[in-house]
Scaffold this motif. Structure first.
Motif, PDB file in Angstrom:
ATOM      1  N   LEU A  95      -6.405  16.129  -2.932  1.00  0.00           N
ATOM      2  CA  LEU A  95      -7.608  15.378  -2.592  1.00  0.00           C
ATOM      3  C   LEU A  95      -7.282  13.929  -2.268  1.00  0.00           C
ATOM      4  CD1 LEU A  95     -10.572  16.113  -2.415  1.00  0.00           C
ATOM      5  CD2 LEU A  95     -10.886  15.254  -4.718  1.00  0.00           C
ATOM      6  N   LEU A  96      -6.193  13.429  -2.796  1.00  0.00           N
ATOM      7  CA  LEU A  96      -5.849  12.016  -2.656  1.00  0.00           C
ATOM      8  C   LEU A  96      -4.377  11.881  -2.287  1.00  0.00           C
ATOM      9  CD1 LEU A  96      -8.026   9.963  -3.089  1.00  0.00           C
ATOM     10  CD2 LEU A  96      -7.169   9.547  -5.372  1.00  0.00           C
TER      11      LEU A  96
ATOM     12  N   LEU B 208      -9.201  15.152   4.605  1.00  0.00           N
ATOM     13  CA  LEU B 208      -9.421  16.437   3.949  1.00  0.00           C
ATOM     14  C   LEU B 208      -8.975  17.598   4.852  1.00  0.00           C
ATOM     15  CD1 LEU B 208     -12.887  15.770   2.274  1.00  0.00           C
ATOM     16  CD2 LEU B 208     -10.658  15.854   1.177  1.00  0.00           C
TER      17      LEU B 208
ATOM     18  N   LEU C 115     -12.142   6.200  -5.196  1.00  0.00           N
ATOM     19  CA  LEU C 115     -11.794   6.939  -3.985  1.00  0.00           C
ATOM     20  C   LEU C 115     -11.859   8.440  -4.243  1.00  0.00           C
ATOM     21  CD1 LEU C 115      -8.711   5.796  -1.872  1.00  0.00           C
ATOM     22  CD2 LEU C 115     -10.579   7.281  -1.183  1.00  0.00           C
TER      23      LEU C 115
ATOM     24  N   GLU D 298     -12.731  10.213   5.933  1.00  0.00           N
ATOM     25  CA  GLU D 298     -12.418  11.046   4.782  1.00  0.00           C
ATOM     26  C   GLU D 298     -12.215  12.503   5.179  1.00  0.00           C
ATOM     27  OE1 GLU D 298     -11.649   9.693   2.189  1.00  0.00           O
ATOM     28  OE2 GLU D 298     -12.664   7.759   2.128  1.00  0.00           O
ATOM     29  N   THR D 299     -13.094  12.995   6.030  1.00  0.00           N
ATOM     30  CA  THR D 299     -12.960  14.403   6.407  1.00  0.00           C
ATOM     31  C   THR D 299     -11.686  14.638   7.218  1.00  0.00           C
ATOM     32  OG1 THR D 299     -14.409  13.985   8.310  1.00  0.00           O
ATOM     33  CG2 THR D 299     -15.415  14.943   6.355  1.00  0.00           C
TER      34      THR D 299
ATOM     35  N   SER E 189     -15.462   9.580  -4.571  1.00  0.00           N
ATOM     36  CA  SER E 189     -16.189   9.640  -3.310  1.00  0.00           C
ATOM     37  C   SER E 189     -15.720  10.831  -2.475  1.00  0.00           C
ATOM     38  CB  SER E 189     -16.001   8.328  -2.562  1.00  0.00           C
ATOM     39  OG  SER E 189     -15.667   8.544  -1.220  1.00  0.00           O
ATOM     40  N   ARG E 190     -14.426  11.044  -2.463  1.00  0.00           N
ATOM     41  CA  ARG E 190     -13.902  12.142  -1.651  1.00  0.00           C
ATOM     42  C   ARG E 190     -14.320  13.488  -2.239  1.00  0.00           C
ATOM     43  NH1 ARG E 190      -7.947  10.991   0.277  1.00  0.00           N
ATOM     44  NH2 ARG E 190      -8.982   9.083   0.968  1.00  0.00           N
ATOM     45  N   TYR E 191     -14.369  13.529  -3.555  1.00  0.00           N
ATOM     46  CA  TYR E 191     -14.802  14.752  -4.233  1.00  0.00           C
ATOM     47  C   TYR E 191     -16.249  15.057  -3.852  1.00  0.00           C
ATOM     48  CZ  TYR E 191     -15.744  18.074  -7.986  1.00  0.00           C
ATOM     49  OH  TYR E 191     -16.070  19.188  -8.695  1.00  0.00           O
TER      50      TYR E 191
END
Lengths: 342, 342
Positions: free
Chosen positions: A11-12, B58, B18, B54-55, B21-23
């Motif tokens: 995820l990071l 991901l 971070l 972010e996407t 937020s990404r989660y």
DNA sequence: TATAATGGGACGTTTTTTATCCCACTGTAT
DNA sequence: ATACAGTGGGATAAAAAACGTCCCATTATA
């Protein structure tokens, strides 16, 4: 199934290099403290700005303290370093690299410290720290420790700690030597080591190149006989591994010797022995020193060597290295070796 | 002593927001898939650019897949969400918040999902997911489940799964009702729930406001008698908690009723009961429905309610809520409650 | 007393990030 | 069949952050 750290890393993904770099900085500060931005930047081959950015964050986190003399690690900072060491080494693949080398060369234990010896001076400190830790955790009771010269071996000095008066440790110079580069010479090192640990030491000041006659004469000297007895009793050897050419040049070997070495394909050097790529002894410095057979009898053998330029030498020496050898090297060298065997 | 995650957080403090937020983004994609950037951005109250950044990451990590219809979660992505849920909830303080509410109001179990129901539609989905999970993991054997209306309760529908034919589950509408907002009415929901789970259901179509006469007459109706019997046997109740004003308005209560409610200080509503700030019953809709005493006899009570505007209602209802209540709410409401009690 | 190294401040430049369009395409509902 | 709403990808100008690089007063040290 995914583990939590793996999931975290998925995820990071940018977390890992950042963590590694910041760890490196904090670690270096701990090793070089107190230290300023510029000196640190130069040492880590980073820009002053980058160091500044990271140290600002580390200071905010209370991991380091900024004093007049420079930056120092707080106790929290040290705790963080300790806690994350295994994780960082694992992530950097250092643990895997070490296991690989252990298997491939049949060594007892291999430790790979992060960084490149050629680009970063702190690597030397890390080598010394790990080597000293290995050494200290292996000495029990009365011990005779043979020590060779070289920067790698010298790096242990600052991490050696005084021991129990009950334990009787004697450092002996693994070979005779005199003259140039006193700082890194075996004779100097045994004295330093002994001082750091409140231990005994024996030096052997002899020319590095004895004629056959002089050599035979020396064998009868009481001082030499005493040293030979120590070599027979040696429990531990701490030594470096040298590249044959480099060593020969540094020793001011005669042109004929250089020619002989090149002719015989000498690649590596250890305890005054020169080995070719296949690990066969092709030459030996004619001076008093510990014998290869005596090294093999030792309970503990600690070899320290780092830097890509020594990879050939390492590979050569590993052909004959005793299996009880504990080898400490740097990431750059270990990776180079791994690449060749992939 | 410092734990490894703590050390990690000390060294990399910017990691936590971070990650969170990404989660959140990945989780929302899973809940709303397939979905496009712009719709997602609007839903999460973020800019399109941020979502895009972010996407992209991901996607590189293989946690989501981009298709013609929009972005969807890969199996890896789902695994990451599952693995990190506990960690993220812990870090966000959601677990702590939940424990706080549990203790304060003496409830069996409280679950706090991240986000604000008023600002983010996905929160409703999360509520439903958690509530459904709680419900499904508690049904064993033959069960009568009373269900009230409302958006919160409706959110469970999509997460209910077919059960064993051996288990005989019957959903019954907790109150009579008819007419407006069919979608969210108890009668509609029991039918939907039953369909999703291959279970039985019983509806009760009655006007919401019966005259005393009509009420007495109804009590003799076989259909009503059957329902009353179900209420007596009920094993589980799934209900929402309403703000008194909102509910009264939504029910098109007569001006006199509204006046009465305001006069008596009604704050919350559940199962057709109105409670004041002290938790006393101040009014009840005159229609057939489950009795508060019957609710108290149930083995399982699942309450779902979210949003800051319902905090007063929650606090009021919790004064009388059975202790076996499992309460699912959102972060915004939980924080609001926590602040009032700090 | 001279020197070298320190942290903090400053500033112009470069790089990255951000917000916001447009475009071609595609399922879907009309 | 057709209109439409929603999709990902591309592009761009503006804003913001990061960067490299100095300078400066201070301070241990030699």
């Amino acid at each position: 199934m995914l583990t939590i750290p793996e999931a975290q890393q998925r995820l990071l993904p940018e977390m890992y290099p950042l963590l590694q770099s910041r760890y490196r900085i904090l670690q270096s500060i701990q090793l070089m403290q107190p230290i300023g931005r510029r000196t640190l930047a130069e040492s880590l081959k980073m820009t002053e700005r980058e160091i500044r950015k990271e140290t600002d964050i580390l200071r905010e986190q209370g991991l380091l303290d900024i004093q007049k003399l420079g930056m120092v690690c707080t106790s929290d900072g040290i705790a963080v370093i300790e806690q994350l060491r295994a994780l960082v080494y694992e992530w950097s693949g250092l643990t895997q690299l070490a296991k690989l080398l252990e298997k491939r060369f049949g060594l007892q234990h291999v430790i790979v410290v992060p960084g490149d010896y050629n680009e970063d001076e702190t690597v030397l400190t890390l080598l010394g720290k790990e080597a000293a830790h290995q050494f200290l955790s292996n000495i029990i009771g009365e011990q005779v420790v043979a020590v060779t010269g070289g920067k790698s071996v010298a790096s242990l000095a600052q991490f050696l700690q005084p021991i129990d008066a009950k334990q009787n440790v004697t450092f002996v110079a693994a070979r005779g030597g005199i003259g140039h580069e006193m700082q890194m010479q075996a004779n100097t090192l045994v004295a330093t080591f002994a001082m750091q640990m409140n231990a005994q030491h024996r030096t052997l000041f002899l020319p590095e190149h004895l004629s056959e006659q002089a050599y035979q004469a020396m064998l009868k000297e009481p001082m030499v006989i005493e040293m030979m007895a120590y070599y027979d009793r040696a429990d531990c050897v701490i030594h470096g591994i040298g590249s044959a050419e480099e060593m020969a040049v540094r020793r001011n070997s005669s042109p004929e010797d250089l020619r002989i070495l090149e002719e015989k394909g000498a690649v590596s050097e250890a305890f005054g022995y020169y080995f070719n790529a296949e690990g066969a002894i092709v030459h030996r410095i004619r001076t008093i020193g510990i014998q290869l057979e005596q090294v093999e009898q030792c309970k503990h053998v600690i070899a320290v060597a780092a830097g890509k330029q020594k990879v050939n030498a390492m590979l050569s020496y590993f052909k004959v290295a005793p299996k009880q050898t504990i080898f400490i090297t740097d990431e750059a060298a270990a990776k180079e070796i791994a690449e060749r065997y992939l």
